[in-house]
Write a protein that holds these residues in place. Structure first.
Motif, short mmCIF file in Angstrom:
data_model
loop_
_atom_site.label_atom_id
_atom_site.label_comp_id
_atom_site.label_asym_id
_atom_site.label_seq_id
_atom_site.Cartn_x
_atom_site.Cartn_y
_atom_site.Cartn_z
N ARG A 104 -25.14 -23.65 16.76
CA ARG A 104 -25.59 -22.49 17.52
C ARG A 104 -27.09 -22.36 17.36
N GLN A 105 -27.77 -22.07 18.45
CA GLN A 105 -29.22 -21.90 18.39
C GLN A 105 -29.57 -20.74 17.46
N LYS A 106 -30.69 -20.86 16.76
CA LYS A 106 -31.09 -19.88 15.76
C LYS A 106 -31.11 -18.47 16.32
N GLU A 107 -31.62 -18.32 17.53
CA GLU A 107 -31.74 -16.99 18.13
C GLU A 107 -30.38 -16.39 18.52
N ASP A 108 -29.35 -17.24 18.59
CA ASP A 108 -28.01 -16.77 18.97
C ASP A 108 -27.06 -16.63 17.79
N LEU A 109 -27.52 -17.02 16.61
CA LEU A 109 -26.61 -17.10 15.47
C LEU A 109 -26.01 -15.75 15.10
N ILE A 110 -26.84 -14.75 14.90
CA ILE A 110 -26.36 -13.44 14.46
C ILE A 110 -25.58 -12.73 15.56
N THR A 111 -26.12 -12.77 16.77
CA THR A 111 -25.44 -12.09 17.88
C THR A 111 -24.09 -12.74 18.18
N GLY A 112 -24.01 -14.07 18.02
CA GLY A 112 -22.76 -14.78 18.24
C GLY A 112 -21.70 -14.38 17.23
N LEU A 113 -22.08 -14.27 15.96
CA LEU A 113 -21.13 -13.87 14.92
C LEU A 113 -20.66 -12.42 15.14
N ARG A 114 -21.59 -11.58 15.49
CA ARG A 114 -21.22 -10.18 15.73
C ARG A 114 -20.24 -10.07 16.91
N SER A 115 -20.53 -10.80 17.98
CA SER A 115 -19.64 -10.78 19.14
C SER A 115 -18.25 -11.26 18.76
N CYS A 116 -18.18 -12.30 17.94
CA CYS A 116 -16.90 -12.84 17.50
C CYS A 116 -16.09 -11.79 16.75
N ILE A 117 -16.71 -11.15 15.79
CA ILE A 117 -16.00 -10.15 14.98
C ILE A 117 -15.57 -8.96 15.84
N ASP A 118 -16.49 -8.44 16.64
CA ASP A 118 -16.17 -7.26 17.45
C ASP A 118 -15.06 -7.54 18.46
N THR A 119 -15.11 -8.70 19.08
CA THR A 119 -14.10 -9.04 20.09
C THR A 119 -12.72 -9.17 19.46
N HIS A 120 -12.64 -9.83 18.33
CA HIS A 120 -11.36 -10.00 17.66
C HIS A 120 -10.78 -8.66 17.19
N LEU A 121 -11.62 -7.81 16.63
CA LEU A 121 -11.13 -6.51 16.16
C LEU A 121 -10.69 -5.64 17.32
N ALA A 122 -11.42 -5.68 18.42
CA ALA A 122 -11.04 -4.90 19.60
C ALA A 122 -9.71 -5.40 20.17
N PHE A 123 -9.51 -6.70 20.14
CA PHE A 123 -8.27 -7.28 20.64
C PHE A 123 -7.07 -6.83 19.80
N GLU A 124 -7.26 -6.81 18.49
CA GLU A 124 -6.17 -6.44 17.59
C GLU A 124 -5.77 -4.98 17.72
N THR A 125 -6.71 -4.12 18.08
CA THR A 125 -6.41 -2.68 18.16
C THR A 125 -6.09 -2.22 19.58
N ALA A 126 -6.23 -3.12 20.55
CA ALA A 126 -5.97 -2.75 21.95
C ALA A 126 -4.47 -2.63 22.19
N GLU A 127 -4.12 -1.90 23.21
CA GLU A 127 -2.72 -1.77 23.61
C GLU A 127 -2.20 -3.13 24.07
N PRO A 128 -1.09 -3.60 23.50
CA PRO A 128 -0.56 -4.92 23.88
C PRO A 128 -0.25 -4.99 25.38
N ARG A 129 -0.60 -6.11 25.97
CA ARG A 129 -0.32 -6.35 27.39
C ARG A 129 0.68 -7.49 27.54
N PRO A 130 1.61 -7.37 28.46
CA PRO A 130 2.54 -8.49 28.68
C PRO A 130 1.81 -9.69 29.26
N GLU A 131 2.27 -10.87 28.88
CA GLU A 131 1.68 -12.09 29.43
C GLU A 131 1.90 -12.14 30.93
N LYS A 132 0.89 -12.56 31.65
CA LYS A 132 1.03 -12.66 33.10
C LYS A 132 1.96 -13.80 33.46
N GLU A 133 2.87 -13.55 34.37
CA GLU A 133 3.84 -14.56 34.79
C GLU A 133 3.39 -15.24 36.09
#
Length: 338
Positions: free
Chosen positions: A161-190
């Motif tokens: 990862r480019q130096k300028e993207d390193l911190i923002t990339g890690l933050r995005s990873c953590i935030d996205t995963h935590l938001a996914f875990e706490t979101a209302e479950p959605r059924p898989e699209k058929e």
């Protein structure tokens, strides 16, 4: 002779199935054998080609694909090897990582080591496409005594990862995963089968109709109502927790000791990578300096050239395997080169 027979069976089968309009996989055709490796979170699913007494080549697929990605390439390669392919966790028939986990290269390398240990191998060749090739080079640096050869298809090899993207990339990873875990479950699209084909073809314009059908065989699950859902873990679409900068990638590249061969597509991903990340040239200089041999070929095709137009790739990979043999031990203790 076996190579010719397998190739003819493969071609004849494709013609037959084209007439009935439904793809049936290599295992059902008797060309491969399924295997499963138990792991703490479920299983690693895969399939093998050839005689298990032959030297192993472990094959690693790319992001959002599955091990069927090698279905058209392997029949064209030398048949005096044992090809072991598996679905990386969260792809194909392999179990998803547990909730709260991340998908990233070190975790994939741990999975690869589990597969190697399952087969009790002490020396392997690795062949990977895209993400799979990145796993192969990363693993080869960690376990240089195990990996003798690496074939890397349309990738840079070591990702960073480019130096300028390193911190923002890690933050995005953590935030996205935590938001996914706490979101209302959605059924898989058929989807109907034809809708699923269209969905995958639209998402990956490198694929043709035949290659889409090949990947969907392990990439979908049929429901009781006759519709299908995709098997991939949606978390693969999130940013991964990549914390490697350029310098760290150089260090990893310096640990690689195998013979390494790159197959790059003229209209593929690597062309974009080297334009966007010119520092990747320094990583390849490290490969050249530290590996047994470093070679590459650039041929016509797109990112999925090994699946959509495999003949040219197979020719060059075969040449590499023959020019960089490893020792196969016979029963009498005398070795033969393969």
């Amino acid at each position: 002779m076996l190579r010719v027979i397998c190739s003819r069976v493969f071609v004849d089968f494709r013609r037959t199935m084209a007439s009935v309009g439904k793809y049936v996989g290599t295992t059902k055709r008797g060309l491969t054998k399924e295997f499963s490796v138990p792991v703490p979170w479920g299983e690693i699913a895969g399939k093998t080609w050839g005689d298990e007494k032959n030297p192993p080549i472990i094959c690693l697929h790319g992001w959002l694909d599955n091990c069927n990605t090698f279905d058209k390439l392997i029949p064209l390669l030398p048949q005096d090897f044992y090809y072991v392919t598996f679905d990386v966790p969260g792809h194909g028939l392999s179990s998803h990582f547990p909730k709260g986990s991340f998908y990233f290269t070190a975790a994939y390398s741990s999975v690869l080591k589990r597969v190697i240990d399952h087969f009790k191998y002490d020396n392997v060749s690795l062949m990977g496409h895209s993400m799979g090739a990145n796993i192969a080079t990363y693993f080869g640096a960690i376990y240089p005594e195990i990996v003798s050869r690496i074939i890397a298809i349309d990738t840079a090899g070591i990702w960073f990862r480019q130096k300028e993207d390193l911190i923002t990339g890690l933050r995005s990873c953590i935030d996205t995963h935590l938001a996914f875990e706490t979101a209302e479950p959605r059924p898989e699209k058929e989807y109907t089968y034809e809708q699923a084909k269209g969905r995958l073809r639209a998402a990956n314009k490198n694929l043709n109709d035949e290659s889409v059908e090949i990947l969907l065989e392990r990439g979908m699950r049929e429901l009781d109502n006759g519709n299908f859902i995709f098997r991939r873990d949606i978390r693969h679409l999130f940013k991964d927790p990549l914390e490697r900068g350029f310098e760290t990638s150089l260090t990893i590249a310096e640990g690689l000791k195998a013979d390494i061969f790159f197959v790059w597509a003229k209209k593929g991903l690597y062309k974009i990578i080297k334009e966007r990340y010119p520092d990747i040239a320094e990583v390849h200089k490290a490969f050249q300096k530290n590996t047994k041999s470093f070679s590459y070929v650039e041929i016509a095709g797109n990112h999925h050239l090994h699946l959509c137009t495999p003949e040219e790739s197979a020719k060059h990979i075969t040449e590499f395997l023959r020019n960089h043999p490893v020792q196969k031990e016979g029963e009498n203790g005398n070795g033969s080169n393969l």
